[in-house]
Design an enzyme around this catalytic site. Structure first.
Site, PDB file in Angstrom:
ATOM      1  N   GLU A   1       1.575   2.683  13.074  1.00 27.62           N
ATOM      2  CA  GLU A   1       0.539   2.598  12.046  1.00 27.62           C
ATOM      3  C   GLU A   1      -0.524   1.686  12.640  1.00 27.62           C
ATOM      4  O   GLU A   1      -0.439   0.473  12.543  1.00 27.62           O
ATOM      5  CB  GLU A   1       1.143   2.041  10.749  1.00 27.62           C
TER       6      GLU A   1
ATOM      7  N   ASP B   1       0.885  -1.159   0.000  1.00 29.56           N
ATOM      8  CA  ASP B   1       0.000   0.000   0.000  1.00 29.56           C
ATOM      9  C   ASP B   1       0.929   1.218   0.000  1.00 29.56           C
ATOM     10  O   ASP B   1       1.413   1.671   1.034  1.00 29.56           O
ATOM     11  CB  ASP B   1      -0.901  -0.021   1.239  1.00 29.56           C
TER      12      ASP B   1
ATOM     13  N   HIS C   1      -5.369   0.108   1.105  1.00 32.09           N
ATOM     14  CA  HIS C   1      -5.915  -1.193   1.517  1.00 32.09           C
ATOM     15  C   HIS C   1      -7.078  -1.033   2.488  1.00 32.09           C
ATOM     16  O   HIS C   1      -7.814  -1.984   2.738  1.00 32.09           O
ATOM     17  CB  HIS C   1      -4.824  -2.097   2.105  1.00 32.09           C
TER      18      HIS C   1
ATOM     19  N   GLU D   1     -10.442  -2.688  15.320  1.00 28.76           N
ATOM     20  CA  GLU D   1      -9.250  -3.296  15.939  1.00 28.76           C
ATOM     21  C   GLU D   1      -8.874  -2.605  17.236  1.00 28.76           C
ATOM     22  O   GLU D   1      -8.184  -3.169  18.069  1.00 28.76           O
ATOM     23  CB  GLU D   1      -7.993  -3.256  15.058  1.00 28.76           C
TER      24      GLU D   1
HETATM   25  N1  SAH Z   1       4.385  -0.974  11.623  1.00 31.28           N
HETATM   26  C1  SAH Z   1       4.159  -2.017  10.649  1.00 31.28           C
HETATM   27  C2  SAH Z   1       2.956  -2.894  11.002  1.00 31.28           C
HETATM   28  C3  SAH Z   1       1.641  -2.152  11.160  1.00 31.28           C
HETATM   29  S1  SAH Z   1       0.264  -3.247  11.476  1.00 31.28           S
HETATM   30  C4  SAH Z   1       3.992  -1.385   9.288  1.00 31.28           C
HETATM   31  O1  SAH Z   1       3.765  -0.176   9.221  1.00 31.28           O
HETATM   32  O2  SAH Z   1       4.078  -2.092   8.283  1.00 31.28           O
HETATM   33  C5  SAH Z   1       0.125  -3.194  13.211  1.00 31.28           C
HETATM   34  C6  SAH Z   1       1.039  -4.152  13.938  1.00 31.28           C
HETATM   35  O3  SAH Z   1       0.858  -3.924  15.326  1.00 31.28           O
HETATM   36  C7  SAH Z   1       0.753  -5.634  13.710  1.00 31.28           C
HETATM   37  O4  SAH Z   1       1.920  -6.289  13.294  1.00 31.28           O
HETATM   38  C8  SAH Z   1       0.262  -6.148  15.059  1.00 31.28           C
HETATM   39  O5  SAH Z   1       0.672  -7.486  15.335  1.00 31.28           O
HETATM   40  C9  SAH Z   1       0.914  -5.165  16.020  1.00 31.28           C
HETATM   41  N2  SAH Z   1       0.195  -4.950  17.277  1.00 31.28           N
HETATM   42  C10 SAH Z   1      -1.131  -4.700  17.449  1.00 31.28           C
HETATM   43  N3  SAH Z   1      -1.425  -4.523  18.744  1.00 31.28           N
HETATM   44  C11 SAH Z   1      -0.254  -4.656  19.418  1.00 31.28           C
HETATM   45  C12 SAH Z   1       0.091  -4.604  20.814  1.00 31.28           C
HETATM   46  N4  SAH Z   1      -0.847  -4.365  21.739  1.00 31.28           N
HETATM   47  N5  SAH Z   1       1.382  -4.801  21.158  1.00 31.28           N
HETATM   48  C13 SAH Z   1       2.330  -5.056  20.207  1.00 31.28           C
HETATM   49  N6  SAH Z   1       2.061  -5.133  18.890  1.00 31.28           N
HETATM   50  C14 SAH Z   1       0.786  -4.922  18.495  1.00 31.28           C
END
Ligand code: SAH
Length: 379
Positions: free
Chosen positions: A169, A76, A318, A178
């Site tokens: 993000e 994306d 996305h 979420e």
């Molecule tokens: N920063 C990355 C992934 C973003 S998606 C990027 O920009 O490509 C969000 C990510 O946060 C996911 O991999 C998910 O597993 C993680 N995540 C969600 N809640 C979380 C929490 N409470 N503690 C740690 N990681 C978390």
């Protein structure tokens, strides 16, 4: 109408669970529920992705263990390029600063920050992808600058008491699906220095209304007569489920309105639930079949503000848009106004699900609807 068909089932075979900010796995859970109703086990231990030591609390996070969802997010370009621009064009925010990457995934944002001159980056990731992030950091020669911590932000211990910058993000479908925003707020309150930088720092939710006869027919009215049988009980469920899909800007009938502005550096977790009034003005004579929600995010701390939009007039992301169908088709004339209120709150039992309620009134020449209420559930 020019709507790209959702790729809801493209990743079916990956045992994805709901929650992604990156797949249409929303619908995968419906299958699990159906299994539950049939008395079949949906025990997490059955999932090939989940290790023996995982508990049901890990269920949410596991979709992020598969690379497919990260591939979708990384590809994306609107999303990832915006973060890259924010970081590379604003090195002054990162130079010699301690950064916390909340939900690091593959570690992409941490790598950007390290490259921009951060003193140290703590990359926190709770899914199995953390192991890959560690390897990626090492392969790219950033082991001295980036520390990957595998675990939930709410449970890990940071080796430092304070950080200068938080980057994340966290945005889900309809912005708030979420509920990862609360994780960012938790990290902010626990570790961010006074006047620290949080990126992004503003998120705005918008609403508009569309003509969508063709697609509503295909997705909703379909259930009224399926090979001669009445399956309208499913129609009710389909109506209550917001549809994540792209909307052709030509379908937009009314003005857009900003429903809610979230200031990530100031807000509290309670602000994730809200009721906001709206007013949509028809720009032409047309029919209205649905409301459409989308969001923008802003990085106002940049030298020159950077932002991106997930709206129907912008390049598709996305997140697409979120379509909320109306039971009743509205016949609206130019300049007539739909007045309403939208309430958004996390589901009490499962805070990652969202409850959305819209009530609206149209007092038009050809159509009068007074205080009609519709409930939606995003799961
Ligand atoms: N920063 C990355 C992934 C973003 S998606 C990027 O920009 O490509 C969000 C990510 O946060 C996911 O991999 C998910 O597993 C993680 N995540 C969600 N809640 C979380 C929490 N409470 N503690 C740690 N990681 C978390």
């Amino acid at each position: 109408m020019g709507r790209r068909k959702s790729k809801a089932f493209a990743q079916e075979n990956q045992s994805l669970v709901p929650c992604s900010s990156g797949t249409d796995s929303v619908r995968v859970e419906v299958e699990d529920e159906a299994m539950e109703e049939r008395g079949e086990s949906v025990s997490l231990d059955d999932s090939p992705l989940i290790g023996a030591d995982n508990t049901s609390a890990d269920y949410y996070f596991d979709s992020y263990s598969h690379f497919g969802i990260h591939e979708e997010m990384l590809k994306d370009v609107v999303r990832t390029k915006t973060y890259q621009n924010v970081i590379y064009q604003n090195k002054f925010l990162f130079k010699n600063k301690v950064v916390l990457d909340v939900g690091a995934g593959t570690g992409i944002l941490s790598l950007f920050c390290a490259k921009a001159g951060a003193k140290h980056v703590y990359a926190v990731e709770c899914s199995q992808m953390a192991d890959m992030a560690k390897e990626i950091v090492q392969t790219n020669g950033y082991s001295d600058v980036i520390t990957v911590l595998k675990g939930k932000v709410e449970e890990i211990e940071l080796p430092v008491a304070r950080v200068d910058v938080i980057i994340s993000e966290w945005m889900g479908y309809f912005l708030l699906f979420e509920n990862m925003l609360n994780t960012v707020l938790y990290a902010r309150d626990k570790w961010l220095i006074n006047n620290g930088v949080i990126l992004p720092d503003k998120a705005l939710l918008f609403l508009t209304a569309i003509e969508d006869a063709e697609y509503k027919e295909d997705k909703i009215e379909f259930w009224n007569d399926v090979y001669g049988f009445d399956m309208s009980c499913i129609r009710k469920q389909a109506m209550a489920e917001p549809l994540v899909d792209t909307v052709d800007p030509k379908q937009i009938v009314t003005s857009d309105i900003m429903i809610k502005m979230m200031d990530i550096s100031e807000m509290t977790s309670g602000d994730v639930s809200f009721t906001a009034p709206f007013k949509l003005v028809a720009e032409r004579n047309d029919f209205i079949h649905a409301f459409v929600a989308y969001f923008n995010v802003q990085f106002t701390q940049c030298h020159r503000e950077i932002s991106f939009s997930t709206g129907p007039r912008s390049k598709v992301t996305h997140w697409k848009q979120t379509v909320l169908y109306l039971d009743e088709v509205l016949t609206i004339c130019e300049d007539e106004v739909i007045y309403g209120n939208m309430t958004v709150e996390p589901n009490k039992k499962n805070p990652r699900d969202l409850e959305i309620t819209i009530d609206y009134t149209l007092n038009g020449k050809r159509c009068q609807v007074s205080s009609r209420t519709q409930h939606y559930k995003m799961r």
